[in-house]
Design an enzyme around this catalytic site. Structure first.
Site, PDB file in Angstrom:
ATOM      1  N   SER A 199       0.844  -1.193   0.000  1.00 48.92           N
ATOM      2  CA  SER A 199       0.000   0.000   0.000  1.00 48.92           C
ATOM      3  C   SER A 199       0.885   1.251   0.000  1.00 48.92           C
ATOM      4  O   SER A 199       2.107   1.172   0.081  1.00 48.92           O
ATOM      5  CB  SER A 199      -0.928  -0.017   1.213  1.00 48.92           C
ATOM      6  OG  SER A 199      -1.813  -1.115   1.143  1.00 48.92           O
TER       7      SER A 199
ATOM      8  N   LYS B  46       3.743  -6.580 -10.161  1.00 47.61           N
ATOM      9  CA  LYS B  46       4.847  -5.652 -10.417  1.00 47.61           C
ATOM     10  C   LYS B  46       6.166  -6.342 -10.104  1.00 47.61           C
ATOM     11  O   LYS B  46       6.267  -7.136  -9.176  1.00 47.61           O
ATOM     12  CB  LYS B  46       4.708  -4.387  -9.566  1.00 47.61           C
ATOM     13  CG  LYS B  46       3.458  -3.585  -9.871  1.00 47.61           C
ATOM     14  CD  LYS B  46       3.491  -2.200  -9.237  1.00 47.61           C
ATOM     15  CE  LYS B  46       3.699  -2.221  -7.735  1.00 47.61           C
ATOM     16  NZ  LYS B  46       2.678  -3.011  -7.017  1.00 47.61           N
TER      17      LYS B  46
ATOM     18  N   HIS C 205       8.959   3.482  -4.106  1.00 49.84           N
ATOM     19  CA  HIS C 205       9.074   3.285  -2.667  1.00 49.84           C
ATOM     20  C   HIS C 205      10.062   4.273  -2.054  1.00 49.84           C
ATOM     21  O   HIS C 205      10.446   4.131  -0.897  1.00 49.84           O
ATOM     22  CB  HIS C 205       9.533   1.859  -2.356  1.00 49.84           C
ATOM     23  CG  HIS C 205       8.697   0.817  -3.027  1.00 49.84           C
ATOM     24  ND1 HIS C 205       9.048   0.260  -4.229  1.00 49.84           N
ATOM     25  CD2 HIS C 205       7.524   0.259  -2.665  1.00 49.84           C
ATOM     26  CE1 HIS C 205       8.123  -0.610  -4.590  1.00 49.84           C
ATOM     27  NE2 HIS C 205       7.189  -0.630  -3.665  1.00 49.84           N
TER      28      HIS C 205
END
Length: 593
Positions: free
Chosen positions: A63, A113, A226
């Site tokens: 998330s 992914k 990220h």
């Protein structure tokens, strides 16, 4: 004094759970599975596995990238989205729950992914689902164009272009195509798209301090979703210059990342990373279209500008370019009720709170309790576990600091969650007099608490060690048995994760430790001395990673100059707990002799 970044949240550990609660309240066509919040799966409220007669399209991941992936659940796009914790791959059990809940006779396609944790978790879930009789295909999306090949075994990252693959696959499934044909269209779409991101700041994890890695006058090119370091840090440039650089990178004929040449039709996606105003995204889109037309000779058939796959509050954007023929455009234009696709079709929505039970697993693990009295071996095992977990807790900040430079900054926090869960569960559940079952219970604690790539890797370690120790359950567990269990664990992680010695991972600590332990025991060395010597080898191996170029995980995207400043945090963590366990075993034997 340093403060955590300001956020409109409650407990940082609950952000994903509370996001999903708000999502299903907002969009009544969505529902979460029973088992929530441990099982964080968002599904179409109008689909049940027993009655669904089309291919289910399932995706997910960590998330923090909202609206991806749950915002793309709906008729004509995803059938289910599996939500991990922030920037952490979802656990295998959650993925399996999603597969079981929405997969009917036509099977399901998993769109994943290209990150190690996602590949491992979705891969293991796919294999388990196949063993239960489900038809499952998987497509891995890696469309990052920022970093030149080769990237070791990690390959190109999956970025915002994955959303376009979701749309193509979802439309194909809704049209009634077979699983093989849906998978083929998704794979073809994934090979037609390229993406690159740029940012003015990195993101802030909930409850943590904002990193000032870039400073006030710098921007980063090619960073990941990220917050991991990118290809280069440069002075801030006007958006004209930035857009030109990104387009050149994506369409560079030398790297040939996307098969796009002059005269082709393309789709453009300008994706905000969370903290960039829509005004700035529209400026970037307005500059990109004429450049693609005039400088590259491309026909821009569709432009999507907005927030598709973010990185929490990162100030930045990515550009995706997809080669498009009429069939691709038809899939992108097909109606969908996914709430966050920009051209979703309006329509009546089914009731919000539909009860959707999670089909049970076909195997139920046996539960254990802590023995009232510990044997000598039980006391030694307890001391080793206690010492190993305690060291990991003490290393939390150091591991996070190292990981902030070469990863996404949460290695210490992830390991901390696992260590505290182990200490807590050991008080009640670990059958310490039974080494094999204790190792299995440690794996269960890790599976429940850690999440992410580290969680699945350590769960694999424990499962393999358990199987090896269980094979010798009829005899006393010896040092040789432990040595064989460690070797089996390394083999398992290497098989599924692809890494081996020299790849700058935790295996660079465990492989030399295993080799020394095996050599010393074979030479007749005292087991305690052999354990201590192997721990020294683990530490030396971990420290040597500072000289290695990463070939696996997120560190493989980081420049050699940055890697040369710190050791691999995963390897240092492994060396830390291994060495602490060795010292504890030695102290126990000395005190009892």
């Amino acid at each position: 004094m340093v403060f955590a970044a300001k956020k409109f949240i409650n407990n940082p550990n609950d952000v994903v759970t509370e996001f999903i609660e708000g999502l299903v309240e907002t969009y009544h066509g969505l529902q979460y599975l029973d088992g929530f919040p441990e099982v964080k799966v968002v599904i179409r409220a109008d689909v049940s596995a027993e009655k669904y007669d089309k291919v289910a399209v399932i995706s997910g991941g960590g998330s923090g990238h909202e609206p991806a992936h749950a915002g793309y659940v709906g008729e004509g796009m995803l059938t289910a989205a599996i939500c991990g914790d922030v920037f952490a791959s979802p656990p295998v059990d959650s993925i399996l729950a999603g597969i079981r809940a929405v997969t009917g006779t036509e099977g399901c396609l998993l769109i994943v992914k290209n990150y190690t944790g996602d590949r491992l978790n979705f891969g293991l879930a796919a294999e388990q689902a196949k063993s239960e009789g489900y038809k499952v295909e998987t497509v891995i999306v890696g469309e990052d164009c920022a970093l030149p090949p080769p990237r070791g075994i990690a390959g190109r990252r999956g970025l915002a272009g994955t959303v376009l693959v979701h749309k193509v696959a979802g439309a194909a499934a809704e049209a009634g195509l077979s699983l093989e044909k849906v998978a083929a269209e998704a794979k073809c779409a994934s090979e037609m798209v390229g993406t690159m991101g740029v940012a003015l700041s990195v993101c802030t994890l909930p409850g943590q301090v904002t990193s000032d890695r870039l400073g006030e006058e710098k921007m980063e090119l090619g960073l990941g979703i990220h917050g991991e370091p990118g290809a280069a840090v440069v002075d801030i440039q006007p958006v004209d210059v930035v857009v030109s650089h990104v387009l050149q990178q994506i369409l560079n004929p030398e790297t040939n990342y996307v098969p796009i040449t002059r005269g082709n039709r393309v789709v453009l996606m300008v994706n905000g990373l969370g903290g960039t105003p829509l005004m700035e995204l529209m400026i970037a889109a307005g500059k990109a279209v004429p450049k693609l037309q005039l400088e590259f000779g491309l026909a821009v058939d569709r432009v999507y500008t907005g927030f598709f796959m973010t990185s929490l509050d990162m100030a930045g954007f990515s550009i995706s370019i997809m080669k498009a023929d009429q069939s691709i455009l038809d899939r992108l234009d097909a109606p969908t009720r996914a709430p966050n696709w920009p051209v979703g079709t309006d329509g009546n929505r089914p009731p919000a709170k539909i009860h959707v039970p999670v089909p049970p697993s076909r195997s139920i693990a046996e539960s254990h309790n802590r023995p009232q009295e510990l044997s000598k071996e039980g006391r030694i095992l307890e001391a080793a576990i206690q010492a190993a977990a305690t060291v990991i807790i003490s290393l939390k900040d150091s591991l996070n600091e190292w990981d902030a430079k070469v990863g996404d900054g949460d290695c210490g926090s992830t390991m901390y969650r696992g260590a505290t869960a182990i200490l807590e569960d050991m008080k009640k559940y670990y059958p310490l007099n039974d080494a094999a079952e204790t190792v299995n219970e440690i794996g269960s604690s890790i599976k429940r608490a850690m999440g992410g790539t580290s969680g699945i890797i350590y769960h694999l370690l424990c499962k393999a060690a358990y199987a090896e120790l269980k094979a010798n359950a009829q005899s006393e567990v010896t040092a040789k048995h432990w040595s064989e269990a460690i070797r089996s664990s390394i083999t398992s992680v290497s098989k599924y994760g692809g890494a081996t010695a020299g790849y700058r991972t935790m295996l660079d600590a465990l492989i030399p430790a295993s080799q020394v332990l095996e050599e010393k025991l074979s030479a007749g060395e005292d087991p305690i001395s052999a354990f201590i010597l192997s721990a020294e080898a683990a530490t030396a191996g971990a420290e040597s990673t500072i000289q290695m170029q990463a070939q696996a995980g997120r560190s493989s995207y980081v420049s050699a100059e940055i890697l040369a400043t710190v050791p691999d945090p995963g390897a240092m963590a492994a060396a830390g707990w291994y060495s602490a366990a060795a010292r504890a075993v030695k102290e126990q034997y000395q005190s009892s002799s």
